[in-house]
Design a protein around this motif. Sequence first.
Motif, PDB file in Angstrom:
ATOM      1  N   SER A   9     -28.889  32.854 -45.852  1.00 59.98           N
ATOM      2  CA  SER A   9     -29.475  31.746 -46.309  1.00 59.98           C
ATOM      3  C   SER A   9     -30.675  31.747 -47.321  1.00 59.98           C
ATOM      4  O   SER A   9     -31.265  32.700 -47.350  1.00 59.98           O
ATOM      5  CB  SER A   9     -29.807  30.922 -45.184  1.00 59.98           C
ATOM      6  OG  SER A   9     -28.821  30.601 -43.916  1.00 59.98           O
ATOM      7  N   ASP A  42     -32.245  33.086 -36.152  1.00 56.82           N
ATOM      8  CA  ASP A  42     -32.099  31.522 -36.504  1.00 56.82           C
ATOM      9  C   ASP A  42     -32.962  31.227 -37.541  1.00 56.82           C
ATOM     10  O   ASP A  42     -32.989  30.146 -38.244  1.00 56.82           O
ATOM     11  CB  ASP A  42     -31.942  30.488 -35.638  1.00 56.82           C
ATOM     12  CG  ASP A  42     -33.078  30.660 -34.457  1.00 56.82           C
ATOM     13  OD1 ASP A  42     -34.154  31.113 -34.769  1.00 56.82           O
ATOM     14  OD2 ASP A  42     -32.848  30.046 -33.464  1.00 56.82           O
ATOM     15  N   GLY A  98     -25.253  29.678 -36.768  1.00 54.76           N
ATOM     16  CA  GLY A  98     -25.191  28.617 -35.528  1.00 54.76           C
ATOM     17  C   GLY A  98     -25.188  29.529 -34.198  1.00 54.76           C
ATOM     18  O   GLY A  98     -26.238  29.631 -33.835  1.00 54.76           O
ATOM     19  N   ASN A 150     -21.559  33.562 -33.579  1.00 53.89           N
ATOM     20  CA  ASN A 150     -21.402  33.756 -35.332  1.00 53.89           C
ATOM     21  C   ASN A 150     -22.488  34.397 -35.959  1.00 53.89           C
ATOM     22  O   ASN A 150     -22.205  35.112 -36.846  1.00 53.89           O
ATOM     23  CB  ASN A 150     -21.426  32.172 -35.765  1.00 53.89           C
ATOM     24  CG  ASN A 150     -20.335  31.355 -35.283  1.00 53.89           C
ATOM     25  OD1 ASN A 150     -19.285  31.767 -35.041  1.00 53.89           O
ATOM     26  ND2 ASN A 150     -20.087  30.121 -35.725  1.00 53.89           N
ATOM     27  N   ARG A 151     -23.540  34.276 -35.322  1.00 50.59           N
ATOM     28  CA  ARG A 151     -24.546  34.880 -35.885  1.00 50.59           C
ATOM     29  C   ARG A 151     -24.411  36.409 -35.833  1.00 50.59           C
ATOM     30  O   ARG A 151     -24.822  37.317 -36.761  1.00 50.59           O
ATOM     31  CB  ARG A 151     -25.940  34.745 -35.488  1.00 50.59           C
ATOM     32  CG  ARG A 151     -26.506  33.393 -36.017  1.00 50.59           C
ATOM     33  CD  ARG A 151     -27.781  33.191 -35.615  1.00 50.59           C
ATOM     34  NE  ARG A 151     -28.103  32.295 -34.439  1.00 50.59           N
ATOM     35  CZ  ARG A 151     -29.080  32.247 -33.533  1.00 50.59           C
ATOM     36  NH1 ARG A 151     -30.032  33.231 -33.597  1.00 50.59           N
ATOM     37  NH2 ARG A 151     -29.153  31.589 -32.423  1.00 50.59           N
ATOM     38  N   GLU A 206     -29.557  29.901 -41.620  1.00 49.69           N
ATOM     39  CA  GLU A 206     -28.946  28.349 -41.295  1.00 49.69           C
ATOM     40  C   GLU A 206     -27.558  28.110 -41.718  1.00 49.69           C
ATOM     41  O   GLU A 206     -27.346  26.948 -42.096  1.00 49.69           O
ATOM     42  CB  GLU A 206     -29.993  27.693 -42.258  1.00 49.69           C
ATOM     43  CG  GLU A 206     -31.597  27.746 -41.558  1.00 49.69           C
ATOM     44  CD  GLU A 206     -32.584  26.944 -42.332  1.00 49.69           C
ATOM     45  OE1 GLU A 206     -31.950  26.350 -43.512  1.00 49.69           O
ATOM     46  OE2 GLU A 206     -33.745  26.834 -41.932  1.00 49.69           O
ATOM     47  N   ARG A 207     -26.673  29.178 -41.744  1.00 46.63           N
ATOM     48  CA  ARG A 207     -25.200  28.975 -42.208  1.00 46.63           C
ATOM     49  C   ARG A 207     -24.664  27.990 -41.239  1.00 46.63           C
ATOM     50  O   ARG A 207     -24.783  27.796 -40.275  1.00 46.63           O
ATOM     51  CB  ARG A 207     -24.855  30.342 -42.262  1.00 46.63           C
ATOM     52  CG  ARG A 207     -25.419  31.150 -43.161  1.00 46.63           C
ATOM     53  CD  ARG A 207     -24.650  32.478 -42.969  1.00 46.63           C
ATOM     54  NE  ARG A 207     -23.145  32.531 -43.814  1.00 46.63           N
ATOM     55  CZ  ARG A 207     -23.188  33.028 -44.935  1.00 46.63           C
ATOM     56  NH1 ARG A 207     -24.035  33.235 -45.652  1.00 46.63           N
ATOM     57  NH2 ARG A 207     -21.765  32.526 -45.650  1.00 46.63           N
ATOM     58  N   THR A 208     -23.757  27.164 -41.815  1.00 47.65           N
ATOM     59  CA  THR A 208     -22.787  26.572 -41.050  1.00 47.65           C
ATOM     60  C   THR A 208     -21.195  26.907 -41.093  1.00 47.65           C
ATOM     61  O   THR A 208     -20.651  26.059 -40.605  1.00 47.65           O
ATOM     62  CB  THR A 208     -22.795  25.101 -41.687  1.00 47.65           C
ATOM     63  OG1 THR A 208     -22.464  24.994 -42.967  1.00 47.65           O
ATOM     64  CG2 THR A 208     -24.377  24.519 -41.560  1.00 47.65           C
ATOM     65  N   ASP A 209     -21.174  28.089 -41.346  1.00 46.13           N
ATOM     66  CA  ASP A 209     -19.694  28.727 -41.354  1.00 46.13           C
ATOM     67  C   ASP A 209     -19.562  29.579 -40.278  1.00 46.13           C
ATOM     68  O   ASP A 209     -20.660  29.604 -39.425  1.00 46.13           O
ATOM     69  CB  ASP A 209     -19.243  29.343 -42.596  1.00 46.13           C
ATOM     70  CG  ASP A 209     -20.495  30.658 -42.757  1.00 46.13           C
ATOM     71  OD1 ASP A 209     -21.400  30.927 -42.205  1.00 46.13           O
ATOM     72  OD2 ASP A 209     -20.200  31.474 -43.685  1.00 46.13           O
TER      73      ASP A 209
END
Length: 358
Positions: free
Chosen positions: A120, A186, A197, A201-202, A190-193
Amino acid sequence: MTIHLNTPINLGALHLPNRIIMAPLTRMRAPNSVPTEIMATYYSQRASAGLIISEATPISPQGVGYPSTPGIWSQEQIDAWQKITSAVHNKNGRMFLQLWHVGRISHPDFHDGDLPVAPSAIMPDGQVLTPNGMKPFVTPRALATEEIPGIIDDYRQAAKNALAAEFDGVEIHSANGYLLDQFLRDGTNERTDQYGGSFENRARILLEVTTAVVDVCGAERVGIRLSPSGTFNDMADSNPEAIFSYVLTELSRFNLAYLHIVDALEGDIRHGAKVIALDVLRKAYHGNLIVCGGYDQNRAETVLAEGRADAVAFGQLYVANPDLVERFQQHAPLNPPDPSTFYGGDAKGYTDYPSLTG
């Protein structure tokens, strides 16, 4: 049986004569990112270590963030590293290459004016050493989703190059606030793909990188370094124990050679680290565990005897004591390190520390 530093151990494909590991140590003595002959002297002086983990080595030009750090993306670099691994092997040593991408901990001066990349667009606090001196960090460019397979390919190719240079294996650097660590936390992601999240995902890019590198080297020749309590490079997470417990559980499935944990250091605690107890990490990870972070001989012997780790890595002690194994065995005095020669320079503070035999 009580385990000691001198007790042999099998880490994946390797049989180590002792549990004294040389930690990865950035020394910035590779102009133009190409390893040099003096590095062969430096590493071979330390070949009695159970395992040498090389200094952090960028997997691509994009992964560079410090001057004069050796890379592993070109044939010239492979050939130069091969001279180093030969020198270590000629002294019956074992050596892994640490695979590195610094992510946002870089500067446009390293990239022909292009921005560093990160999960991010969040600027780290502080300054970075560039080829043109100290400069403030910049806000990095967030990687596009479609770019991430290319990053994974860079790790895959770097692992192939490491084997071509005759390393015994590789360590994936996912610690200390660099790219893979930036995806995990986090505070920097701050990704939303599908790479942001949730814990799943991370952790996705780390697990995809691990899969790619294991496909090249075999799990028995791959280690991973993590710093769950670390704040270095302006890192933070709202719930580090939860995300890292998840990551360690997932990594356990690979049956890697080892997991390498950097303990909370004094600086981390001073900067408000949420310290995760080693026992929590030991419970979450099922495999060989190396610990690192300001250990002396007594503390290392204790953590091994208590079964809380399987081997211990030493950093500054290895800077100043090429024969650290022998000094520990004889309970001999240790050379003090000279911090003024840690980064850059020549043989002074690099290959000129005396051994017990002169």
